[in-house]
Design an enzyme around this catalytic site. Structure first.
Site, PDB file in Angstrom:
ATOM      1  N   CYS A 116       0.747 -15.416 -29.304  1.00 46.11           N
ATOM      2  CA  CYS A 116       0.496 -16.195 -30.529  1.00 46.11           C
ATOM      3  C   CYS A 116      -0.812 -15.835 -31.221  1.00 46.11           C
ATOM      4  CB  CYS A 116       0.491 -17.683 -30.210  1.00 46.11           C
ATOM      5  SG  CYS A 116       1.918 -18.185 -29.276  1.00 46.11           S
ATOM      6  N   HIS A 258      -2.823 -22.046 -35.279  1.00 46.08           N
ATOM      7  CA  HIS A 258      -1.524 -21.638 -34.750  1.00 46.08           C
ATOM      8  C   HIS A 258      -0.650 -22.882 -34.628  1.00 46.08           C
ATOM      9  CE1 HIS A 258       1.643 -20.076 -32.391  1.00 46.08           C
ATOM     10  NE2 HIS A 258       1.254 -20.626 -31.258  1.00 46.08           N
ATOM     11  N   ASN A 288       7.347 -23.025 -33.285  1.00 45.58           N
ATOM     12  CA  ASN A 288       6.345 -22.039 -32.865  1.00 45.58           C
ATOM     13  C   ASN A 288       6.938 -20.632 -33.030  1.00 45.58           C
ATOM     14  OD1 ASN A 288       4.591 -20.345 -31.518  1.00 45.58           O
ATOM     15  ND2 ASN A 288       4.459 -21.586 -29.666  1.00 45.58           N
TER      16      ASN A 288
END
Ligand code: ACO
Length: 331
Positions: A116, A258, A288
């Site tokens: 990520c 994020h 996500n």
């Protein structure tokens, strides 16, 4: 300013699959509920590739838009970096497929695997590249097909992930006083590697190695443990970056974190004492998307008028590995 050449984001693009998978769709697939997913994560829906559709098409589409916005032709690119943990192939990389798809015949191309945090790792590399090669132009892409590595029977992970691609062109800032990448930090702590894994299909367990249970061919996460480290690390990075550049949290115009879990974002917002309007959130639409998460959020923040020239923007990411990264920029 010591170094007169300063890198900046010159244009951005994004592309996501059309297919929407809602929490209600997931209720029919695993034992879960829209209420649980919404309360625990903030996610309402995510985009998922259809059979036969591939994520590189979206990476190329996002890249074309970013180039157009930056008013740069593919031939002017010197480097293409694709941050991804879900490339179509091991060989070739996603980056060379993008290079070919764009006709960027003067660019080097490589993939970057940092989960990520990948897009911040990519932007950091691009900043360093541009500031040491002032006329160069770098394309940074965050693109993920996480649905292809999702165990759709595992409710602890399948409700969280989604697919998408975002891109940014980085080059010399035409006006460094108002628009530039100020500073970045990237880091890793491999001691935590067991908390988030995709073991199957690598060279330890080549595809269909019978020693490994079938579920290890998909992403697995010990969510609660990851949550604790993520909140701690993101807060640390944010304060470190601000302090060493002489800013306080009051100077931040927009935090773009994020998008892994709304509760992690809320925790960070409270620690930084930022009002809600200074934090960008689009997790409800995409879940996500790992390396694609920050570029999708930055792109949409600008599109919605939440970013204006000269704003102080703070990016913070955290992901499996663990990896982490932060960036401060003047938009
Ligand atoms: N639906 C319903 N119940 C569920 C679901 C689900 N989808 N998933 C888990 N549960 C249950 C659990 O079994 C557990 O039940 P129990 O109490 O009877 O044992 C209960 O809900 C609570 O589970 P927790 O795991 O404690 O739930 P938590 O509040 O921690 O939320 C989550 C889980 C959303 C995964 C959270 O821990 C999280 O977001 N972690 C961090 C994720 C992250 O930041 N990842 C890093 C990047 S990801 C990447 O790099 C690809």
């Amino acid at each position: 300013m010591k170094n007169s050449v300063r890198a900046a984001i010159l244009g951005m693009g994004m592309s996501v699959p059309e297919k929407v998978l809602t929490n209600f769709d997931l209720e029919k697939m695993v034992e879960t509920s829209d209420k649980w997913i919404t309360e625990r994560t903030g996610i309402k829906e995510r985009r998922i590739l259809r059979d036969g559709e591939n994520i590189t098409e979206h990476a190329i589409k996002a890249a074309k838009e970013a180039l157009e916005k930056a008013n740069i032709s593919p031939e002017e690119l010197n480097l293409i970096i694709c941050a991804t943990v879900t490339p179509e192939y091991i060989i070739p990389s996603m980056a060379v497929l993008v290079q070919d798809g764009l006709g960027a015949k003067n660019a080097g191309a490589f993939d970057l695997s940092a989960t990520c945090s990948g897009f911040i790792y990519g932007l950091s590399t691009a900043k360093s590249f541009v500031e040491s090669n002032p006329e160069s132009k770098v394309l940074v892409i965050g693109a993920e097909a996480l649905s292809r590595k999702t165990n759709w029977q595992d409710r602890t992970i399948c409700v969280l992930l989604g697919d998408g691609a975002g891109a940014a062109v980085v080059g010399k800032s035409p006006d460094p006083e108002t628009s530039r990448i100020i500073d970045f930090t990237i880091g890793a702590d491999g001691a935590y590697w067991q908390l988030l894994t995709l073991k199957g299909g690598g060279t330890c367990y080549p595809p269909f190695d019978e020693r490994l249970p079938k579920e290890e061919y998909y992403i697995k996460m010990k969510g609660r443990e990851v949550f604790k480290v993520a909140t701690r690390m993101m807060e640390k990075i944010a304060f470190e970056l601000l302090e060493r550049n002489g800013f306080t949290t009051e100077d931040v115009d927009l935090l773009v974190p994020h998008q892994a879990n709304l509760r992690i974002i809320e925790y960070l917002r409270e620690r930084l004492k930022l009002p809600k309007e200074k934090v960008y959130v689009n997790i409800q639409k995409y879940g996500n998307t790992s390396a694609a998460s920050i570029p999708l959020a930055l792109y949409e923040a600008e599109k919605e008028g939440r970013l204006k020239r000269g704003d102080l923007v703070l990016l913070v990411a955290f992901g499996g590995g663990f990896t982490f990264g932060g960036m401060l920029l003047r938009w």
